[in-house]
Structures are given as C-alpha cells and as structure tokens.
Design an enzyme around this catalytic site. Structure first.
Site, PDB file in Angstrom:
ATOM      1  N   LYS A 264      22.274 -12.356   2.339  1.00  0.00           N
ATOM      2  CA  LYS A 264      20.896 -11.966   1.999  1.00  0.00           C
ATOM      3  C   LYS A 264      20.141 -13.253   1.662  1.00  0.00           C
ATOM      4  O   LYS A 264      20.274 -13.795   0.574  1.00  0.00           O
ATOM      5  CB  LYS A 264      20.867 -10.997   0.820  1.00  0.00           C
ATOM      6  CG  LYS A 264      19.481 -10.445   0.552  1.00  0.00           C
ATOM      7  CD  LYS A 264      19.463  -9.506  -0.633  1.00  0.00           C
ATOM      8  CE  LYS A 264      18.116  -8.802  -0.732  1.00  0.00           C
ATOM      9  NZ  LYS A 264      16.958  -9.709  -0.754  1.00  0.00           N
ATOM     10  N   ARG A 269      11.164 -12.014   4.884  1.00  0.00           N
ATOM     11  CA  ARG A 269      11.632 -11.074   5.897  1.00  0.00           C
ATOM     12  C   ARG A 269      10.571 -10.968   6.986  1.00  0.00           C
ATOM     13  O   ARG A 269       9.383 -10.801   6.696  1.00  0.00           O
ATOM     14  CB  ARG A 269      11.902  -9.710   5.271  1.00  0.00           C
ATOM     15  CG  ARG A 269      12.462  -8.696   6.270  1.00  0.00           C
ATOM     16  CD  ARG A 269      12.878  -7.428   5.573  1.00  0.00           C
ATOM     17  NE  ARG A 269      13.333  -6.410   6.510  1.00  0.00           N
ATOM     18  CZ  ARG A 269      13.783  -5.208   6.148  1.00  0.00           C
ATOM     19  NH1 ARG A 269      13.853  -4.883   4.869  1.00  0.00           N
ATOM     20  NH2 ARG A 269      14.177  -4.332   7.056  1.00  0.00           N
TER      21      ARG A 269
END
Length: 602
Positions: A264, A269
């Site tokens: 992660k 994003r």
C-alpha cells in the site's frame, strides 16, 4: 422548465433535517422535471456545473464582484449591499430582500444587463444554467465586466427566492444539505418504483460518475437502460474502497482464506485512461489531474499495450538519484499550477499499477481479481518507474505479516489484502471486505490513523490568539448521509500549517451549522464539510460530547478520539471518503478485545 420551483425546493430543503423528508421532496421535484432538464437540476443541487472530472472552470466571481452585481441588478448602492450583508451575514438573503424591495416582475424595467442575459422573461432552469456556464467560461481580458453584466442581468430577472439561490450557487454555498446518496434514493423512488431500484442506479453511477447523466438516462428510458452502462474511457469510475484490519489471520478469514497481498504505497491513487494516443489521469476524488503528471502520461502511452484501457495504480514521489519512495508530502509539490516541468524534474514519480478495469472494449469490473490481474500483466510494459505493485499470493498469516514488515521497511504505509475467490469483482464506489488494508502500527492504543472531516473551528489563545487554531472533526455516516462529530484537534500543527489552515478555511466558513452535521459542541465558527485531514490519537473512547455512533455502544454517549493529533491534509479525499462511523465502531470493538484478552487468560 421554470427555475422558480427548483429555487422553492431549495428553500424547503434548507428547513428540513430529516433525510427521509428530503428524499420525498426530491422525489416530487424529479417527477415534475422534464427529462431534458433533470440533468441540469441535479447539477444545480450538487452546487456545480458538471462532474468534477470534466475540469470546468470555477465561476470566478469574488465577493466584491458579487456585491457589484447585486447593486447593479436592484439599483442599490454597493454601500447598502455591504451594510445589509454585514447585518444579515448572507449575500443570498441580501439579494432576496433587495429583489423583493425594489422589483416585481410586472414593474421591472429591462436594463442593458437584463437584455445581455436574455431579455426579462421568466427564468428557466436552462437559462440559469447557461448563464452561469457563460460566466464560468468568461476568461481573460474584459472577462470581469462580462461576468458582471451576465450575473446582474440574471439577478434582475429573478424573483426573490430565485435570486437568493443564484447568489448562493455563485458563492459556492448552496447549503441545501443534499448529498449524492440522497439524490440516488430520490431517483430510485421517482423512476424506479422504490428502493429496490437503487442498486442498479448506484452501480451505473459508480461506473459512469456523472450524476446528471445518470438522472437523464433513468428519467428518459427507465432503470433497465442503466443495466447496460459500462466503463467509458475519459469518464472516471468511482474507486473501490477497502475495509481496515489489524490481525493478519482475521483479515485472511474475512477475505476467504487466500489473498493477493500488495504494497500500500503512500502516494496519489490514480485511475489512468488511455485511448489511442490520448491519456487522462483521475484522482481518488475523480478530479482530472492529468496536468500534474505529464511524465505519467508519457509512461502510459508507451507502457500500455492496448488501444483502449482503464487501469488503476498509485503515483508516488521517488528520489531522483536512487528511485527510493519519498513521503506523500513531497508528491504534493506536483499540485503547483506553474512550472510543472521544473517540478517534474525536481520531484520525479513512479507508478505502481494494481488493477485493470477496462481493456479494448471489455468491461473487467465484473471479473474476479485474478482475471483482472492477468489482463493487467498482459498489457503493461514494465520499466523502473512504471510497473506492477509488489505483491504475493498467500493463505499464511505469518507470510502476510512478514510481507507487511518488508513493505514498511521499503517505504510503503502498509499492505492491501485482496480476495481472489470467484466473487472478487471490482465493486466500484463500494467499501467492503473484498479488500482490506493493513497499515503500520503507530505504537499507540489506536493502531491506525483515521481521515476525518472539518465541520467547525475554534480561535486560539496566547500567541495563536486571533487565529483559528483547533478543529472540530467528524466522521461520515453513509447510512444517514450525515457527519457526526468525533473529536476536537488542537495539536500537530506548525505555525506555517496554521497559517495555511486559516487560508483554507476562509472559503468554507458558514454562518450556522451545516444541515448534514450532527454536533453537541458549538465551535467559534462552523465550517461546511469539505476538508479532510488525517488524524492519529492515543485511543478510542466513549464521550457524552460527541455524536459519532451515538447510543450505539451505550445510551447517551458516542465514540471519540483521546489526544487526537493532526498528521496531514488529505486533499485527495472527498468528505464522503472519510472514515465512516462503521469503521470507528469496529476499531473501538477491536480495541476493547485487545484490552480484555489478558484478563481472560489469567
């Protein structure tokens, strides 16, 4: 369609606090709206001219220009408008009063300004929208005068209630308390026969993130027409969201026993769209951020072996010398509007890809994760700065934990654990247990940070006197589409961050509590839910002062964060992307289990 019924609906919405009543009012409004106008009505309810991803310019009307337009429309002096504004505290109400006082539609003379905007006839929804659009599109030399004439002309023809909400729209402070979730409920009631139609409408919206478009299709053709909605290059898909976990064994049980585990990354994003030579990049909030990343555009052109594709990945800042991952704050330098090519050289980025949603006409969102990953591998040409996210597939909690520690050591903020069974489809816009995030342990009882929404602020004392220096923070309750308070944050800010915070808050301060905010605390100023911050605390505790999960654990009390501390702003998240009340309740229960376990072993 006349604009007046829409403005009157806004006035009613402002007085309603019940989401059920809001939904019923919207349902009636939608049923009475022609299909050709319903998209515009939905945009106006959202307080925007179109979906964020279209990148339409802002209206560009500041407070001074708005005062001038009101004065010009109603033959008042600017001084009088300003006096009324100081007294009332809302320019929309000032416009309403002056419109009622100086004008009636029968007696109003057609001014030059009214002629410029359309000639004195009753306002229609389309005319209001088109004029606002023209105001936004007026750019460059002479644009200020054009905006002034257009807006004054629109206000001159507006009835009092219409003027009030036109001004509030221009200010960006419509404040009718309606979120997208409530609009979806009302569309289901109006055109789908009830709540059973909502999942179809919501899925279409999640795949085609344009609520005005969805409203027009369902109004014209019915719910069945939305079943065929598929991804389209150039129109962002609402991102799939993850639940959070702490224990590797428990997480693996939640996702079905076996999972793909990915780093992660602590970055932005991004949803990357490619069609032939064109590339578009959208943020988690579906904003078009292509301009920020010309290097990523070039990577996608060369690194995606497909005519058309929609893929997801994380853009991270890297050290220009060794390509090591840099903190999120370094990446935020890319948000500058000027000298982007210089910043691109100073802050190079890498892209770590983790999903494929659409490839050459094939909708992959309904395919299980292993198939989506296979297609992603087929079309990606890897380079040191454009590659697949680091991952393993495992059913072993120990292996998961070891991989997690490796991710932390290499600069990631944790791992994403993703189901691989046949139902592991891409649930656009939905948070669920198909994906679970495991983030680093911050060595406190509260094992993870949370993302909360600013809903109020307090002035400081001493050297911080006169400045807003602490924030009232709220979580998001998706079931009721409201923001209940969680804590008051006063630590973690540097002097520079406080100055920036005060600038950020200016345009979001409102005269009274926002209709979607639930609070037992009265801050010095109320703030509309717009800004999201990452918060870390010592522990989750019960509180009689806060309304998050009120009456859920114990009557009369909610859940709060003890010793909360500001970590950073989350500009990439919308208020509805904030940590939910469900997540906080689950975190509180897990914390209780950790406290109780030693006693049970004795």
């Amino acid at each position: 369609m006349p604009f007046k019924p829409v403005a009157e609906a806004f006035a009613s919405m402002e007085r309603i606090t019940s989401r059920t009543q809001l939904t019923l009012l919207l349902t009636r409004l939608f049923k009475s709206t022609p299909p050709g106008a319903i998209g515009i009505v939905v945009y106006l309810i959202q307080g925007k001219l179109g979906p964020d991803w279209k990148g339409l310019p802002e209206l560009g009307v500041g407070e001074k220009l708005l005062v001038k337009a009101i004065a010009l429309a109603y033959k008042a002096t600017e001084e009088r408008v300003e006096r009324l504004y100081k007294s009332v505290g809302d320019l929309g109400s000032v416009a309403e009063r002056l419109s009622r006082e100086y004008r009636s539609r029968a007696a109003r003379a057609v001014t030059l300004e009214a002629f410029m905007a359309g000639g004195g006839e009753a306002l229609t929804v389309r005319r209001v929208y088109n004029t606002l659009y023209r105001i936004a599109m007026a750019q460059g030399e002479g644009s200020r005068d054009i905006k002034l004439r257009l807006l004054a002309g629109l206000l001159a023809d507006a009835e009092p209630v219409e003027a009030k909400y036109i001004v509030r729209f221009v200010e960006g402070r419509l404040r009718v308390g309606v979120g997208d979730a409530t609009v979806l409920d009302a569309l289901a009631m109006a055109f789908g026969g009830g709540a059973h139609a909502r999942p179809v409408i919501e899925r279409a919206y999640n795949l085609r993130a344009d609520l005005g478009y969805i409203a027009e299709v369902v109004a014209r053709e019915g719910v069945d027409a939305l079943r065929g909605v598929k991804p389209q290059v150039g129109v962002p898909i609402r991102p799939m969201l993850a639940e959070r976990g702490r224990d590797p064994a428990e997480i693996l049980r939640k996702v079905g026993g076996r999972a793909v585990v990915e780093y992660k990354y602590d970055g932005e994003r991004a949803q990357i769209h490619k069609k032939d030579g064109e590339v578009y990049i959208y943020s988690r909030r579906l904003e078009n951020i292509t301009r920020m990343f010309p290097d990523v555009v070039e990577m996608a052109r060369k690194g995606l072996k497909a005519g058309e594709a929609i893929v997801e990945g994380e853009i991270v800042a890297v050290d220009p010398d060794n390509y090591e991952i840099q903190p999120f704050q370094v990446l935020m330098q890319r948000k500058r509007k000027h000298d982007i090519h210089r910043v691109m050289r100073e802050v190079p980025v890498a892209v770590f890809l983790f999903d494929a949603l659409y490839v050459d006409g094939e909708d992959l969102t309904s395919k299980p994760l292993p198939e989506r990953r296979r297609r992603l591998k087929e079309i990606v040409v890897e380079t040191p700065l454009w590659r697949l996210a680091e991952s393993i597939e495992t059913s072993d909690p120990e292996e998961l934990w070891t991989f997690f520690l490796k991710a932390i050591e290499e600069g990631a903020e944790g791992v994403m654990v993703k189901a691989v069974h046949r139902d592991s489809v891409y649930t656009a816009g939905v948070r669920g247990w198909l994906w679970v995030k495991l983030k680093r342990d911050y060595k406190s009882e509260m094992m993870d940070t949370v993302d909360l929404v600013v809903v109020g602020a307090f002035y400081g004392r001493g050297k911080r006197g006169g400045k807003l220096s602490s924030l009232l923070m709220a979580a998001y309750d998706p079931d009721r589409d409201v923001f209940p308070t969680v804590c008051k944050v006063a630590t973690g800010f540097t002097d520079e961050e406080l100055d920036r915070m005060n600038e950020m808050l200016k345009k979001h301060i409102i005269p009274r509590k926002h209709p979607r905010v639930e609070s037992r605390i009265e801050p010095d100023v109320w703030v509309e839910p717009a800004l999201v911050a990452e918060i870390l605390g010592a522990e989750l505790t019960l509180s009689p002062m806060h309304t998050c999960c009120l009456n859920t654990v114990r009557p009369g009390v909610g859940i709060s964060i003890r010793f909360p501390r500001f970590i950073r702003w989350r500009d990439d998240k919308s208020p509805e992307d904030a940590t939910t009340t469900h997540e906080l309740l689950e975190m509180y229960k897990r914390q209780l289990r950790r406290v109780e376990e030693p006693a049970e072993q004795v």
